[in-house]
Every structure is written in structure tokens, then in C-alpha cells.
Design a protein around this motif. Sequence first.
Motif, PDB file in Angstrom:
ATOM      1  N   VAL A 130       0.352 -20.767  -6.351  1.00 35.31           N
ATOM      2  CA  VAL A 130       0.566 -19.789  -5.317  1.00 35.31           C
ATOM      3  C   VAL A 130       0.094 -18.410  -5.737  1.00 35.31           C
ATOM      4  O   VAL A 130      -0.265 -17.601  -4.902  1.00 35.31           O
ATOM      5  N   LEU A 131       0.031 -18.169  -7.014  1.00 34.61           N
ATOM      6  CA  LEU A 131      -0.374 -16.851  -7.473  1.00 34.61           C
ATOM      7  C   LEU A 131      -1.888 -16.720  -7.545  1.00 34.61           C
ATOM      8  O   LEU A 131      -2.417 -16.024  -8.392  1.00 34.61           O
ATOM      9  N   THR A 132      -2.577 -17.352  -6.648  1.00 33.24           N
ATOM     10  CA  THR A 132      -4.032 -17.283  -6.654  1.00 33.24           C
ATOM     11  C   THR A 132      -4.492 -15.841  -6.708  1.00 33.24           C
ATOM     12  O   THR A 132      -5.441 -15.523  -7.402  1.00 33.24           O
ATOM     13  N   LEU A 133      -3.841 -14.961  -6.006  1.00 34.77           N
ATOM     14  CA  LEU A 133      -4.272 -13.567  -6.015  1.00 34.77           C
ATOM     15  C   LEU A 133      -3.754 -12.812  -7.227  1.00 34.77           C
ATOM     16  O   LEU A 133      -4.301 -11.793  -7.607  1.00 34.77           O
ATOM     17  N   LEU A 134      -2.715 -13.311  -7.816  1.00 35.22           N
ATOM     18  CA  LEU A 134      -2.153 -12.629  -8.974  1.00 35.22           C
ATOM     19  C   LEU A 134      -2.590 -13.285 -10.259  1.00 35.22           C
ATOM     20  O   LEU A 134      -2.575 -12.678 -11.308  1.00 35.22           O
ATOM     21  N   PHE A 135      -2.958 -14.528 -10.164  1.00 36.84           N
ATOM     22  CA  PHE A 135      -3.515 -15.342 -11.225  1.00 36.84           C
ATOM     23  C   PHE A 135      -2.700 -15.401 -12.489  1.00 36.84           C
ATOM     24  O   PHE A 135      -1.764 -16.158 -12.575  1.00 36.84           O
ATOM     25  N   ALA A 136      -3.067 -14.690 -13.472  1.00 35.90           N
ATOM     26  CA  ALA A 136      -2.517 -14.908 -14.805  1.00 35.90           C
ATOM     27  C   ALA A 136      -1.254 -14.105 -15.047  1.00 35.90           C
ATOM     28  O   ALA A 136      -1.071 -13.527 -16.099  1.00 35.90           O
ATOM     29  N   ILE A 137      -0.384 -14.121 -14.105  1.00 38.16           N
ATOM     30  CA  ILE A 137       0.903 -13.493 -14.325  1.00 38.16           C
ATOM     31  C   ILE A 137       1.756 -14.392 -15.202  1.00 38.16           C
ATOM     32  O   ILE A 137       2.835 -14.031 -15.611  1.00 38.16           O
ATOM     33  N   ALA A 138       1.220 -15.564 -15.530  1.00 41.14           N
ATOM     34  CA  ALA A 138       1.931 -16.540 -16.352  1.00 41.14           C
ATOM     35  C   ALA A 138       2.462 -15.973 -17.667  1.00 41.14           C
ATOM     36  O   ALA A 138       3.528 -16.385 -18.106  1.00 41.14           O
ATOM     37  N   PRO A 139       1.778 -15.045 -18.331  1.00 37.11           N
ATOM     38  CA  PRO A 139       2.365 -14.517 -19.560  1.00 37.11           C
ATOM     39  C   PRO A 139       3.723 -13.865 -19.335  1.00 37.11           C
ATOM     40  O   PRO A 139       4.469 -13.651 -20.280  1.00 37.11           O
ATOM     41  N   LEU A 140       4.052 -13.573 -18.108  1.00 34.92           N
ATOM     42  CA  LEU A 140       5.358 -12.996 -17.812  1.00 34.92           C
ATOM     43  C   LEU A 140       6.419 -14.065 -17.594  1.00 34.92           C
ATOM     44  O   LEU A 140       7.567 -13.757 -17.333  1.00 34.92           O
ATOM     45  N   ALA A 141       6.052 -15.328 -17.704  1.00 25.35           N
ATOM     46  CA  ALA A 141       6.975 -16.407 -17.362  1.00 25.35           C
ATOM     47  C   ALA A 141       8.247 -16.388 -18.195  1.00 25.35           C
ATOM     48  O   ALA A 141       9.302 -16.746 -17.697  1.00 25.35           O
ATOM     49  N   PRO A 157       1.109  -4.286  -0.593  1.00 26.37           N
ATOM     50  CA  PRO A 157       0.890  -4.803  -1.949  1.00 26.37           C
ATOM     51  C   PRO A 157       2.207  -5.118  -2.668  1.00 26.37           C
ATOM     52  O   PRO A 157       2.334  -6.148  -3.330  1.00 26.37           O
ATOM     53  N   ARG A 158       3.187  -4.247  -2.516  1.00 20.98           N
ATOM     54  CA  ARG A 158       4.484  -4.464  -3.179  1.00 20.98           C
ATOM     55  C   ARG A 158       5.174  -5.708  -2.635  1.00 20.98           C
ATOM     56  O   ARG A 158       5.679  -6.529  -3.404  1.00 20.98           O
ATOM     57  N   GLU A 159       5.214  -5.871  -1.322  1.00 20.49           N
ATOM     58  CA  GLU A 159       5.882  -7.052  -0.758  1.00 20.49           C
ATOM     59  C   GLU A 159       5.159  -8.325  -1.161  1.00 20.49           C
ATOM     60  O   GLU A 159       5.778  -9.348  -1.441  1.00 20.49           O
ATOM     61  N   PHE A 160       3.829  -8.267  -1.192  1.00 20.29           N
ATOM     62  CA  PHE A 160       3.064  -9.427  -1.610  1.00 20.29           C
ATOM     63  C   PHE A 160       3.453  -9.830  -3.029  1.00 20.29           C
ATOM     64  O   PHE A 160       3.645 -11.010  -3.331  1.00 20.29           O
ATOM     65  N   ILE A 165       6.382 -13.441  -6.702  1.00 23.01           N
ATOM     66  CA  ILE A 165       7.277 -13.581  -7.849  1.00 23.01           C
ATOM     67  C   ILE A 165       8.519 -14.374  -7.442  1.00 23.01           C
ATOM     68  O   ILE A 165       8.954 -15.273  -8.175  1.00 23.01           O
ATOM     69  N   ALA A 166       9.083 -14.063  -6.274  1.00 23.11           N
ATOM     70  CA  ALA A 166      10.274 -14.785  -5.811  1.00 23.11           C
ATOM     71  C   ALA A 166       9.970 -16.272  -5.645  1.00 23.11           C
ATOM     72  O   ALA A 166      10.782 -17.129  -6.037  1.00 23.11           O
ATOM     73  N   LEU A 167       8.820 -16.588  -5.088  1.00 22.76           N
ATOM     74  CA  LEU A 167       8.456 -17.988  -4.902  1.00 22.76           C
ATOM     75  C   LEU A 167       8.277 -18.687  -6.248  1.00 22.76           C
ATOM     76  O   LEU A 167       8.814 -19.776  -6.477  1.00 22.76           O
TER      77      LEU A 167
END
Length: 163
Positions: free
Chosen positions: A15-26, A107-110, A115-117
Motif C-alpha cells: 500500500v505504501l507504493t507512494l511512500l515506498f521504503a518507509i519500511a525502515p521505520l517498521a 499530503p499529511r492525511e495521505f 501509516i494507519a493502514l
Amino acid sequence: MPAFDRVQRLCRLGVLTLLFAIAPLAHAQLAPSGLPEADKQQIKNYTLNDDVFNRLAAATREARTAGIPPQAAPDATKVHSLDDLAAQAMASDQRIPALVKKYGFTPREFMVANIALMNAVMATQARNDPALANNLNQVWVNPDNLRFVDAHRAQIAALLQGQ
């Protein structure tokens, strides 16, 4: 595959296609520890619904079709708020802000919705994975979002698989 690697793969694929590598925050359950308490509470209190999910899914599919490439992990030294995180995501590709706006998100709500999802997806996966469960901060789990993910497993799985 270790639990954290599975979470990173899920985040990169999904789902984070637009955010992509936010994974390091997992490890922080996608809520960077440096965020102000108000931002963390906004993420926790954000309630997913069909409208939000459908718009996230449509934006994700369009981003894939448009070939928006994965972005690097956010620069944690420059993330002091959700607005900082959103600004980095929006700046990674000039097409992202228009796409986010097209689907009715700021942008903030997106950022908050994504993140919530992903928090809810990871928390539901952690039910059956003790290693993953040990890496998640249950304080940030929104029970309404867990129920949403449970009720929408097929749609979420399809989106995560690129469908």
C-alpha cells in the motif's frame, strides 16, 4: 524469513507504493519515534473506512501504472513531524503531490492514512507471528483499524500483490 524482513517486504510491495521504503521505520511501527506526541496520537486515532481505503488503493494503482519509482527511506534526521515526513514523500517525485490531491488527500492525511493502514496490517500479522509481535508497539494499534483489516483481507492482499 525473519519477521522484520517480512514487514520490510510487505511495506515495499504494498500500500505504501507512494511512500515506498518507509519500511525502515517498521520497528517504530511506522510512527517515527521523533514525532511529537500529537502526531503519534493522530496516527493512532485515525480510523480507516471504505472511502479512505478505496482512495488509497486507487492512488496506489495509478502510481504503479505511472511508473513512480520507489523512494529511499526518509532521512530520519529531517523528520520531526508528520509534515516533515509528508514533505519528504511528496518531494521524491514531482508527480506524487498531484496524485495525492487527485484522490482527495492532503499530503499529511495521505501519510497518516498509509501509516494507519500499514500499522493495522502489521498488527494483524503479528497475531500469528511472535517475533513480529515483539517488534510492534501495541500502544499504537487502533482496534477499529484491526477490524477494518480483518474485514478487508482480500482487497488488501490483492493491493499488496499489485492487483
